[in-house]
Design a protein around this motif. Structure first.
Motif, PDB file in Angstrom:
ATOM      1  N   ASN A   1      -7.678 -20.730   0.267  1.00 25.76           N
ATOM      2  CA  ASN A   1      -7.733 -19.949   1.497  1.00 25.76           C
ATOM      3  C   ASN A   1      -8.005 -20.931   2.650  1.00 25.76           C
ATOM      4  N   GLY A   2      -6.978 -21.703   2.983  1.00 23.50           N
ATOM      5  CA  GLY A   2      -7.159 -22.839   3.885  1.00 23.50           C
ATOM      6  C   GLY A   2      -7.683 -24.018   3.077  1.00 23.50           C
ATOM      7  N   SER A   3      -7.493 -25.247   3.601  1.00 22.78           N
ATOM      8  CA  SER A   3      -8.038 -26.379   2.844  1.00 22.78           C
ATOM      9  C   SER A   3      -9.557 -26.386   2.923  1.00 22.78           C
ATOM     10  N   ASP A   4     -10.128 -25.718   3.915  1.00 18.75           N
ATOM     11  CA  ASP A   4     -11.596 -25.611   3.989  1.00 18.75           C
ATOM     12  C   ASP A   4     -12.174 -25.014   2.705  1.00 18.75           C
ATOM     13  N   GLU A   5     -11.505 -23.989   2.168  1.00 16.60           N
ATOM     14  CA  GLU A   5     -12.041 -23.378   0.943  1.00 16.60           C
ATOM     15  C   GLU A   5     -12.041 -24.399  -0.196  1.00 16.60           C
TER      16      GLU A   5
ATOM     17  N   SER B   1     -16.043 -38.162  11.272  1.00 19.91           N
ATOM     18  CA  SER B   1     -14.848 -37.590  10.640  1.00 19.91           C
ATOM     19  C   SER B   1     -15.018 -36.074  10.698  1.00 19.91           C
ATOM     20  N   TYR B   2     -14.367 -35.341   9.806  1.00 20.47           N
ATOM     21  CA  TYR B   2     -14.372 -33.870   9.939  1.00 20.47           C
ATOM     22  C   TYR B   2     -15.814 -33.343   9.849  1.00 20.47           C
ATOM     23  N   SER B   3     -16.231 -32.635  10.895  1.00 23.96           N
ATOM     24  CA  SER B   3     -17.652 -32.265  10.990  1.00 23.96           C
ATOM     25  C   SER B   3     -18.047 -31.159  10.002  1.00 23.96           C
TER      26      SER B   3
ATOM     27  N   VAL C   1     -12.466 -38.376   2.754  1.00 23.17           N
ATOM     28  CA  VAL C   1     -11.905 -39.252   3.794  1.00 23.17           C
ATOM     29  C   VAL C   1     -10.860 -38.470   4.581  1.00 23.17           C
ATOM     30  N   THR C   2     -11.080 -38.296   5.866  1.00 27.56           N
ATOM     31  CA  THR C   2     -10.084 -37.636   6.717  1.00 27.56           C
ATOM     32  C   THR C   2      -9.062 -38.680   7.131  1.00 27.56           C
ATOM     33  N   THR C   3      -7.804 -38.461   6.750  1.00 24.22           N
ATOM     34  CA  THR C   3      -6.789 -39.469   7.027  1.00 24.22           C
ATOM     35  C   THR C   3      -5.426 -38.844   7.318  1.00 24.22           C
TER      36      THR C   3
ATOM     37  N   LEU D   1      -8.707 -37.170  -0.230  1.00 26.93           N
ATOM     38  CA  LEU D   1      -8.063 -37.686   0.975  1.00 26.93           C
ATOM     39  C   LEU D   1      -7.565 -36.471   1.745  1.00 26.93           C
ATOM     40  N   ASP D   2      -8.230 -36.183   2.840  1.00 27.25           N
ATOM     41  CA  ASP D   2      -7.977 -34.956   3.597  1.00 27.25           C
ATOM     42  C   ASP D   2      -6.881 -35.231   4.622  1.00 27.25           C
ATOM     43  N   GLU D   3      -5.646 -34.839   4.238  1.00 25.08           N
ATOM     44  CA  GLU D   3      -4.480 -35.159   5.074  1.00 25.08           C
ATOM     45  C   GLU D   3      -4.031 -33.967   5.926  1.00 25.08           C
ATOM     46  N   ALA D   4      -4.986 -33.305   6.558  1.00 20.90           N
ATOM     47  CA  ALA D   4      -4.650 -32.116   7.356  1.00 20.90           C
ATOM     48  C   ALA D   4      -3.612 -32.429   8.449  1.00 20.90           C
ATOM     49  N   TYR D   5      -3.619 -33.680   8.940  1.00 24.49           N
ATOM     50  CA  TYR D   5      -2.758 -34.014  10.098  1.00 24.49           C
ATOM     51  C   TYR D   5      -1.627 -34.965   9.733  1.00 24.49           C
ATOM     52  N   VAL D   6      -1.375 -35.145   8.453  1.00 25.71           N
ATOM     53  CA  VAL D   6      -0.519 -36.257   8.028  1.00 25.71           C
ATOM     54  C   VAL D   6       0.945 -36.115   8.465  1.00 25.71           C
TER      55      VAL D   6
ATOM     56  N   ARG E   1      -3.963 -30.872   1.680  1.00 27.34           N
ATOM     57  CA  ARG E   1      -2.975 -30.564   2.720  1.00 27.34           C
ATOM     58  C   ARG E   1      -3.206 -29.128   3.215  1.00 27.34           C
ATOM     59  N   THR E   2      -2.687 -28.840   4.395  1.00 22.07           N
ATOM     60  CA  THR E   2      -2.834 -27.490   4.934  1.00 22.07           C
ATOM     61  C   THR E   2      -1.559 -27.038   5.627  1.00 22.07           C
ATOM     62  N   PHE E   3      -1.323 -25.731   5.605  1.00 17.37           N
ATOM     63  CA  PHE E   3      -0.206 -25.162   6.377  1.00 17.37           C
ATOM     64  C   PHE E   3      -0.639 -24.861   7.814  1.00 17.37           C
ATOM     65  N   SER E   4      -1.919 -25.096   8.109  1.00 15.15           N
ATOM     66  CA  SER E   4      -2.438 -24.651   9.409  1.00 15.15           C
ATOM     67  C   SER E   4      -1.835 -25.410  10.580  1.00 15.15           C
ATOM     68  N   LYS E   5      -1.859 -26.724  10.524  1.00 11.73           N
ATOM     69  CA  LYS E   5      -1.579 -27.528  11.723  1.00 11.73           C
ATOM     70  C   LYS E   5      -0.088 -27.750  11.915  1.00 11.73           C
ATOM     71  N   ALA E   6       0.531 -28.457  10.990  1.00 12.55           N
ATOM     72  CA  ALA E   6       1.936 -28.821  11.160  1.00 12.55           C
ATOM     73  C   ALA E   6       2.852 -27.615  10.960  1.00 12.55           C
TER      74      ALA E   6
ATOM     75  N   GLN F   1      -2.917 -17.514   8.689  1.00  9.74           N
ATOM     76  CA  GLN F   1      -2.716 -17.047   7.319  1.00  9.74           C
ATOM     77  C   GLN F   1      -3.624 -17.728   6.297  1.00  9.74           C
ATOM     78  N   ARG F   2      -4.235 -18.866   6.668  1.00 14.21           N
ATOM     79  CA  ARG F   2      -5.193 -19.556   5.813  1.00 14.21           C
ATOM     80  C   ARG F   2      -4.597 -19.985   4.475  1.00 14.21           C
ATOM     81  N   VAL F   3      -3.793 -21.018   4.501  1.00  6.79           N
ATOM     82  CA  VAL F   3      -3.253 -21.564   3.252  1.00  6.79           C
ATOM     83  C   VAL F   3      -3.358 -23.095   3.259  1.00  6.79           C
TER      84      VAL F   3
HETATM   85  C1  LIG Z   1      -9.664 -32.792   8.853  1.00 11.56           C
HETATM   86  C2  LIG Z   1      -9.499 -31.358   8.595  1.00 11.56           C
HETATM   87  N1  LIG Z   1      -9.422 -30.915   7.345  1.00 11.56           N
HETATM   88  C3  LIG Z   1      -9.273 -29.614   7.060  1.00 11.56           C
HETATM   89  C4  LIG Z   1      -9.201 -28.680   8.064  1.00 11.56           C
HETATM   90  C5  LIG Z   1      -9.126 -27.234   7.696  1.00 11.56           C
HETATM   91  O1  LIG Z   1      -7.857 -26.748   7.624  1.00 11.56           O
HETATM   92  P1  LIG Z   1      -7.570 -25.295   7.074  1.00 11.56           P
HETATM   93  O2  LIG Z   1      -7.131 -24.497   8.238  1.00 11.56           O
HETATM   94  O3  LIG Z   1      -6.497 -25.508   6.060  1.00 11.56           O
HETATM   95  O4  LIG Z   1      -8.817 -24.750   6.447  1.00 11.56           O
HETATM   96  C6  LIG Z   1      -9.281 -29.080   9.398  1.00 11.56           C
HETATM   97  C7  LIG Z   1      -9.249 -28.077  10.465  1.00 11.56           C
HETATM   98  O5  LIG Z   1      -9.645 -28.279  11.571  1.00 11.56           O
HETATM   99  C8  LIG Z   1      -9.435 -30.457   9.668  1.00 11.56           C
HETATM  100  O6  LIG Z   1      -9.549 -30.897  10.921  1.00 11.56           O
END
Ligand SMILES: Cc1ncc(COP(=O)(O)O)c(C=O)c1O
Length: 366
Positions: free
Chosen positions: A86-90, A121-123, A168-170, A197-202, A223-228, A234-236
């Protein structure tokens, strides 16, 4: 203050994660939460609308099987290498519960309880550690936000090569900086615990570290569907990694952790990747344009491989700029952490939004 009666001390004392503002007022230029300025593809919207019918009464597929099959094809691996969340946060939260022992109060420090990450890095990472009762090991990045060389990590003795979980946020947030995959590989190879390796923005970067998730048995790529992929709502998100790690995460996730419409939206997204690739190009072009224009106005803009930039503004403090831009209906993000308090984090919006920001900055700064 009286002691809360029903709440665990760990929870009463917790400093919760603070998400970026989702304003109620309309008409703001919203550059504060790294959302994508472009809508999901028309095919995705159609698929979600078509799925919003009588099926809503049914439970969704528990393990997002169709989506995992599509993702496996995309990443040249097997569905057993993938868990969707439910998002990469979960998934980040699940990783803390899956791989890290809560720290026993009376005992001395054990690597089994250590969650390790670079700062800044990611707070969310320290909050996840606190929620789990883990020991935090926050290791400073170099002043230019690069990762210290392996010899330095070893020499300084701050880095814990036995940490149960390393995050690691990368490319990094909030710096926007990318790290060479070769450097990440050296870290993964040296860690005895799990590395995420947290590639949310890759998708906005030149390189990605996905091969490491398929090479090392202790590495997960998030990885996340949120950003790109314009799908925050939808939180995936998903992890790719060794089947043993993935299997363990499946065991502890909620049975139906990914909602049905989210699965439909993500599946349709993967059927229309060209639409999104065109958007990455637009966002990268706007990022480079905005960086140049703000630099001309005296901002110190760090090179970014994400959909945001970190920029140190001239004339006023960053916090003052935050307020001044807001009074001109432009929302950006400011963090109070000492390493970044002189900077603004600005999400890359449309070219038009970037132009509005530059116009406002020109007026305010002179
Ligand atoms: C580095 C990083 N990882 C993960 C997430 C979370 O993404 P998601 O929307 O998939 O939970 C964020 C969102 O701000 C982020 O900045």
């Amino acid at each position: 203050m009286t002691k809360p009666k029903y709440i665990r001390p760990l929870v009463s004392e917790l400093h919760a994660y603070v998400p970026g503002e989702q304003p109620k007022i309309k008409g703001l230029i919203k550059l504060n939460t790294n959302e994508n300025p472009y809508p999901p593809s028309p095919r995705v919207l159609k698929a979600v609308q078509a799925a919003a019918d009588g099926r809503l009464r049914l439970y969704p597929n528990p393990a997002a099987d169709r989506l995992r099959a599509q993702l496996a094809k995309l990443h040249h691996c097997k569905p057993e290498n993938i868990v969707v969340g439910n998002g990469s946060d979960e998934l980040l939260a699940l990783a803390t519960r899956c791989f890290v022992e809560p720290a026993p109060k009376a005992h001395k420090r054990s690597a089994k309880s250590v969650i390790q990450y670079f700062t800044p890095s990611y707070s969310l990472y320290p909050v996840l550690a606190d929620i789990h009762g883990a020991t935090k090991n926050a290791v400073p990045l170099n002043p230019d936000f690069s990762i210290p060389k392996m010899a330095e990590l070893k020499r300084a003795k701050l880095w814990d090569f036995n940490a149960a979980l390393t995050l690691v946020t990368t490319p990094n947030a909030p710096s926007g900086r990318s790290y060479p995959v070769s450097q990440l590989e050296r870290i993964c190879g040296a860690q005895r615990g799990v590395v995420v390796l947290d590639e949310a923005y890759v998708d906005f970067a030149k390189e990605n570290a996905m091969p490491l998730a398929l090479k090392f048995e202790n590495v997960l790529v998030a990885r996340t569907f949120s950003k790109a992929y314009s799908l925050c709502f939808q939180r995936v998100g998903y992890f790719v990694g060794h089947p043993d790690l993935i299997d363990a995460l499946h065991k502890i996730r909620d049975s139906y952790n990914v909602n049905g419409l989210g699965q439909v939206a993500a599946e349709a997204t993967l059927d229309d990747l060209d639409y999104y690739r065109a958007n990455f190009k637009k966002i990268i072009a706007t990022r480079e344009w905005l960086s140049r224009e703000l630099t001309k106005l005296g901002f110190r803009v760090l090179p970014s491989e994400t959909n945001f930039i970190l920029a140190r503004p001239p004339v006023f403090s960053a916090q003052d700029w935050l307020q001044k831009l807001r009074s001109r209906k432009i929302l950006v993000r400011w963090f109070s952490a000492p390493e970044v308090k002189n900077y603004l984090r600005i999400t890359i919006g449309t070219q038009r939004e970037a132009e509005a920001l530059v116009k406002a900055a020109r007026r305010l700064g002179h």
